[in-house]
Scaffold this motif. Structure first.
Motif, mmCIF file in Angstrom:
data_model
loop_
_atom_site.group_PDB
_atom_site.id
_atom_site.type_symbol
_atom_site.label_atom_id
_atom_site.label_comp_id
_atom_site.label_asym_id
_atom_site.label_seq_id
_atom_site.Cartn_x
_atom_site.Cartn_y
_atom_site.Cartn_z
ATOM 1 N N SER A 52 0.826 -1.203 0.000
ATOM 2 C CA SER A 52 0.000 0.000 0.000
ATOM 3 C C SER A 52 0.863 1.258 0.000
ATOM 4 O O SER A 52 0.515 2.259 -0.641
ATOM 5 N N MET A 53 2.013 1.217 0.685
ATOM 6 C CA MET A 53 2.895 2.386 0.690
ATOM 7 C C MET A 53 3.467 2.666 -0.698
ATOM 8 O O MET A 53 3.613 3.832 -1.083
ATOM 9 N N MET A 54 3.791 1.621 -1.461
ATOM 10 C CA MET A 54 4.278 1.827 -2.832
ATOM 11 C C MET A 54 3.229 2.557 -3.662
ATOM 12 O O MET A 54 3.540 3.477 -4.424
ATOM 13 N N ASP A 55 1.960 2.152 -3.492
ATOM 14 C CA ASP A 55 0.864 2.839 -4.190
ATOM 15 C C ASP A 55 0.785 4.294 -3.748
ATOM 16 O O ASP A 55 0.684 5.205 -4.575
ATOM 17 N N ILE A 56 0.781 4.517 -2.440
ATOM 18 C CA ILE A 56 0.627 5.872 -1.894
ATOM 19 C C ILE A 56 1.762 6.773 -2.368
ATOM 20 O O ILE A 56 1.528 7.919 -2.770
ATOM 21 N N ILE A 57 2.980 6.269 -2.332
ATOM 22 C CA ILE A 57 4.126 7.058 -2.798
ATOM 23 C C ILE A 57 3.927 7.467 -4.256
ATOM 24 O O ILE A 57 4.108 8.627 -4.621
ATOM 25 N N ALA A 58 3.537 6.517 -5.093
ATOM 26 C CA ALA A 58 3.326 6.821 -6.513
ATOM 27 C C ALA A 58 2.206 7.841 -6.704
ATOM 28 O O ALA A 58 2.328 8.767 -7.519
ATOM 29 N N ILE A 59 1.121 7.691 -5.961
ATOM 30 C CA ILE A 59 -0.018 8.607 -6.093
ATOM 31 C C ILE A 59 0.354 10.007 -5.621
ATOM 32 O O ILE A 59 0.048 11.003 -6.292
ATOM 33 N N ILE A 60 1.029 10.104 -4.485
ATOM 34 C CA ILE A 60 1.449 11.411 -3.961
ATOM 35 C C ILE A 60 2.404 12.085 -4.953
ATOM 36 O O ILE A 60 2.309 13.284 -5.210
ATOM 37 N N LYS A 61 3.320 11.314 -5.534
ATOM 38 C CA LYS A 61 4.248 11.887 -6.523
ATOM 39 C C LYS A 61 3.499 12.357 -7.773
ATOM 40 O O LYS A 61 3.844 13.380 -8.356
ATOM 41 N N LYS A 62 2.457 11.611 -8.181
ATOM 42 C CA LYS A 62 1.647 12.048 -9.331
ATOM 43 C C LYS A 62 0.900 13.336 -9.011
ATOM 44 O O LYS A 62 0.565 14.101 -9.916
ATOM 45 N N MET A 63 0.634 13.577 -7.732
ATOM 46 C CA MET A 63 0.018 14.844 -7.302
ATOM 47 C C MET A 63 1.039 15.984 -7.295
ATOM 48 O O MET A 63 0.707 17.112 -6.973
ATOM 49 N N ARG A 64 2.291 15.633 -7.612
ATOM 50 C CA ARG A 64 3.410 16.583 -7.618
ATOM 51 C C ARG A 64 3.684 17.156 -6.223
ATOM 52 O O ARG A 64 4.005 18.327 -6.062
ATOM 53 N N LYS A 65 3.561 16.279 -5.235
ATOM 54 C CA LYS A 65 3.856 16.634 -3.852
ATOM 55 C C LYS A 65 5.148 15.945 -3.440
ATOM 56 O O LYS A 65 5.481 14.874 -3.949
ATOM 57 N N GLU A 66 5.859 16.557 -2.513
ATOM 58 C CA GLU A 66 7.125 15.992 -2.052
ATOM 59 C C GLU A 66 6.930 15.290 -0.707
ATOM 60 O O GLU A 66 6.509 15.903 0.273
ATOM 61 N N LEU A 67 7.250 14.014 -0.689
ATOM 62 C CA LEU A 67 7.178 13.214 0.540
ATOM 63 C C LEU A 67 8.544 13.209 1.217
ATOM 64 O O LEU A 67 9.550 12.943 0.564
ATOM 65 N N THR A 68 8.569 13.462 2.514
ATOM 66 C CA THR A 68 9.824 13.310 3.249
ATOM 67 C C THR A 68 9.752 12.127 4.202
ATOM 68 O O THR A 68 10.774 11.611 4.624
ATOM 69 N N LEU A 69 8.527 11.678 4.523
ATOM 70 C CA LEU A 69 8.344 10.510 5.384
ATOM 71 C C LEU A 69 6.973 9.916 5.130
ATOM 72 O O LEU A 69 5.989 10.646 5.017
#
Length: 137
Positions: A52-69
Motif C-alpha cells: 500500500s505504501m508503494m501505491d501511496i508514494i506513486a499517487i502522492i508523486k503524481k500529485m506533484r507533492k514531495e514526501l519526506t516521510l
C-alpha cells in the motif's frame, strides 16, 4: 513469478526469488531456539504495509507533492483456531510532506486500499476486515 524456499536442517528458511533476492523466515520452535527473523505471517503483514505504501508514494508523486516521510503502523488480529488467518487489520498511515496535505494522504490511501493494493485484495478475499486512518507527522 517464481520463488524457491529451502530448509537446510535448521531455521531460518531461505526464500530466493527469480532475481536472486533472499528473504529469511523464522519461527520459535523447540529445536531452533528464539527466532532471529520474521515469521511468515509477519512478512504478510509487512507486505500489506509495503504494497500500500508503494501505491501511496506513486499517487502522492503524481500529485506533484514531495514526501519526506511515510510510515504505516499495522495492528492485526488473528483467528484463534487453525488456520490462524488474519481476521482484522488496521493501518495507521503517517506522512510528512513540505507541500502535501492530510486530504492528499487520505485520497492516496483510499485509492490504494480500495483499488490498487493486491495484498489488501488477497487478504480481504480471505475474509479479513482492513481499515485505515491517516495523520500528518
Amino acid at each position: 513469478m517464481h520463488t524457491t524456499v529451502t530448509f537446510k536442517g535448521q531455521l531460518p528458511l531461505v526464500g530466493v526469488n527469480a532475481k536472486g533476492q533472499k528473504t529469511r523466515f523464522d519461527a520459535t520452535m523447540d529445536f531452533s531456539g528464539p527466532a532471529k527473523y520474521a515469521t511468515p505471517m509477519d512478512t504478510v503483514l509487512e507486505a500489506l504495509g509495503a504494497c500500500s505504501m508503494m501505491d501511496i508514494i506513486a499517487i502522492i508523486k503524481k500529485m506533484r507533492k514531495e514526501l519526506t516521510l511515510l510510515q504505516a503502523d499495522l495492528e492485526a488480529e488473528r483467528a484463534e483456531e487453525h488456520p490462524k488467518v488474519f481476521t482484522s487489520i488496521h493501518i495507521r498511515y503517517r506522512m510528512k510532506s513540505l507541500d502535501g496535505s492530510l486530504a492528499d494522504l487520505e485520497k492516496a490511501a483510499g485509492l490504494s486500499m480500495e483499488k490498487y493494493c493486491s495484498v489488501a485484495a488477497m487478504l480481504r478475499g480471505s475474509g479479513c476486515n482492513i481499515t485505515w486512518s491517516t495523520e500528518l507527522a
